[in-house]
Design an enzyme around this catalytic site. Structure first.
Site, PDB file in Angstrom:
ATOM      1  NE  ARG A   1      -1.471  -1.419   3.709  1.00 54.74           N
ATOM      2  CZ  ARG A   1      -1.620  -1.247   5.007  1.00 54.74           C
ATOM      3  NH1 ARG A   1      -2.760  -0.798   5.490  1.00 54.74           N
ATOM      4  NH2 ARG A   1      -0.640  -1.512   5.836  1.00 54.74           N
TER       5      ARG A   1
ATOM      6  CD  GLN B   1       5.955  29.182  13.065  1.00 57.10           C
ATOM      7  OE1 GLN B   1       5.748  29.959  13.992  1.00 57.10           O
ATOM      8  NE2 GLN B   1       6.444  29.574  11.913  1.00 57.10           N
TER       9      GLN B   1
ATOM     10  CE  LYS C   1      15.307  38.668   4.459  1.00 54.50           C
ATOM     11  NZ  LYS C   1      14.133  38.186   5.176  1.00 54.50           N
ATOM     12  CG  ASP C   2      18.567  34.513   0.873  1.00 51.01           C
ATOM     13  OD1 ASP C   2      18.257  35.193   1.876  1.00 51.01           O
ATOM     14  OD2 ASP C   2      18.175  33.344   0.709  1.00 51.01           O
TER      15      ASP C   2
ATOM     16  CG  ASN D   1       7.988  27.404   9.533  1.00 49.32           C
ATOM     17  OD1 ASN D   1       6.921  27.896   9.846  1.00 49.32           O
ATOM     18  ND2 ASN D   1       9.100  27.638  10.217  1.00 49.32           N
TER      19      ASN D   1
ATOM     20  CD  GLU E   1       6.679   6.706  16.177  1.00 46.23           C
ATOM     21  OE1 GLU E   1       7.875   6.823  16.566  1.00 46.23           O
ATOM     22  OE2 GLU E   1       5.789   6.261  16.890  1.00 46.23           O
TER      23      GLU E   1
ATOM     24  CE  LYS F   1      15.902  27.562  10.729  1.00 44.80           C
ATOM     25  NZ  LYS F   1      16.439  28.161   9.503  1.00 44.80           N
TER      26      LYS F   1
ATOM     27  CG  HIS G   1      18.120  32.409   5.876  1.00 45.22           C
ATOM     28  ND1 HIS G   1      17.217  31.743   5.090  1.00 45.22           N
ATOM     29  CD2 HIS G   1      18.594  33.426   5.115  1.00 45.22           C
ATOM     30  CE1 HIS G   1      17.142  32.329   3.908  1.00 45.22           C
ATOM     31  NE2 HIS G   1      17.978  33.348   3.891  1.00 45.22           N
TER      32      HIS G   1
ATOM     33  CE1 TYR H   1      11.839  26.616   8.816  1.00 42.52           C
ATOM     34  CE2 TYR H   1      11.332  25.746   6.635  1.00 42.52           C
ATOM     35  CZ  TYR H   1      11.506  26.817   7.493  1.00 42.52           C
ATOM     36  OH  TYR H   1      11.340  28.098   7.024  1.00 42.52           O
TER      37      TYR H   1
ATOM     38  NE  ARG I   1      12.844  28.094  -0.771  1.00 41.51           N
ATOM     39  CZ  ARG I   1      11.939  29.020  -1.087  1.00 41.51           C
ATOM     40  NH1 ARG I   1      11.921  30.163  -0.438  1.00 41.51           N
ATOM     41  NH2 ARG I   1      11.069  28.807  -2.044  1.00 41.51           N
TER      42      ARG I   1
ATOM     43  CG  HIS J   1      19.085  25.508   7.776  1.00 37.29           C
ATOM     44  ND1 HIS J   1      17.860  25.797   7.207  1.00 37.29           N
ATOM     45  CD2 HIS J   1      19.366  24.223   7.463  1.00 37.29           C
ATOM     46  CE1 HIS J   1      17.419  24.707   6.587  1.00 37.29           C
ATOM     47  NE2 HIS J   1      18.307  23.749   6.731  1.00 37.29           N
TER      48      HIS J   1
END
Length: 184
Positions: free
Chosen positions: A23, A46, A168-169, A48, A28, A71, A61, A131, A58, A118
């Protein structure tokens, strides 16, 4: 779950136990009990998620105190090369980095504690990156370093001339110019 230490103290690769049958599969992706048994006591607050095309970079940061973030990152669909740079002053690995390929195929996760920069490079189109973080976003605490800083010399696994980077980066500073707020 298998918890694998890396060459930089604090960074850890997590491999879930995957149960497959005709299937599909089940695993986990996070268990507070298992993380605590492995000595990881982080209160994630949180989740994201980002969606990106091949060549997207990306990062790099971080957030400083009082909103520094740990993270736990993974890929739901596609493939990335994930990068964590040690920015903890006094660390024997300050300015060194680890890379880990994360994919929907290997289902690996990468634990990045507070004090690290990161980022990731997307290696396949339509990649979904997810994350968990232990602190909320705070614009006034964000900081970053150029993804292509020649002093760091990160091999992102993509052709640098084809990298898709935010405006921005592109304006971030070099690592040598970072007055790191993190200590070892």
């Amino acid at each position: 779950m298998k918890f694998i230490k890396t060459g930089i103290e604090g960074l850890m690769i997590i491999e879930p136990q995957i149960f497959k049958d005709d299937r599909g599969y089940f695993f986990e992706s996070y268990s507070k009990t298992k993380f605590e048994a492995a000595g990881i006591n982080i209160d994630f607050v949180q989740d994201n998620q980002s969606f990106s095309q091949k060549g997207t970079v990306r990062g790099l940061h971080a957030q400083s105190a009082p909103h520094a973030q740990a993270k736990l990152v993974r890929v739901i669909q596609g493939r990335v090369l994930d990068v964590a740079v040690d920015a903890r002053k006094g660390s024997p690995t300050y300015g060194k980095y680890e890379t880990v390929e994360l994919s929907s195929e290997n289902q690996r996760q990468f634990l990045i504690p507070e004090g690290f920069l990161h980022g990731f490079a997307v290696l396949e189109d339509n990649t979904i990156f997810a994350y968990k973080v232990n602190n909320y976003y705070a614009k006034d605490c964000e900081l970053g370093v150029l993804w292509n800083d020649p002093d760091l010399a990160v091999d992102w696994g993509i052709d640098p001339s084809e990298a898709i980077v935010s405006a921005k980066d592109e304006l971030l500073i070099k690592f040598a110019d970072l007055d790191s707020p993190f200590t070892y």
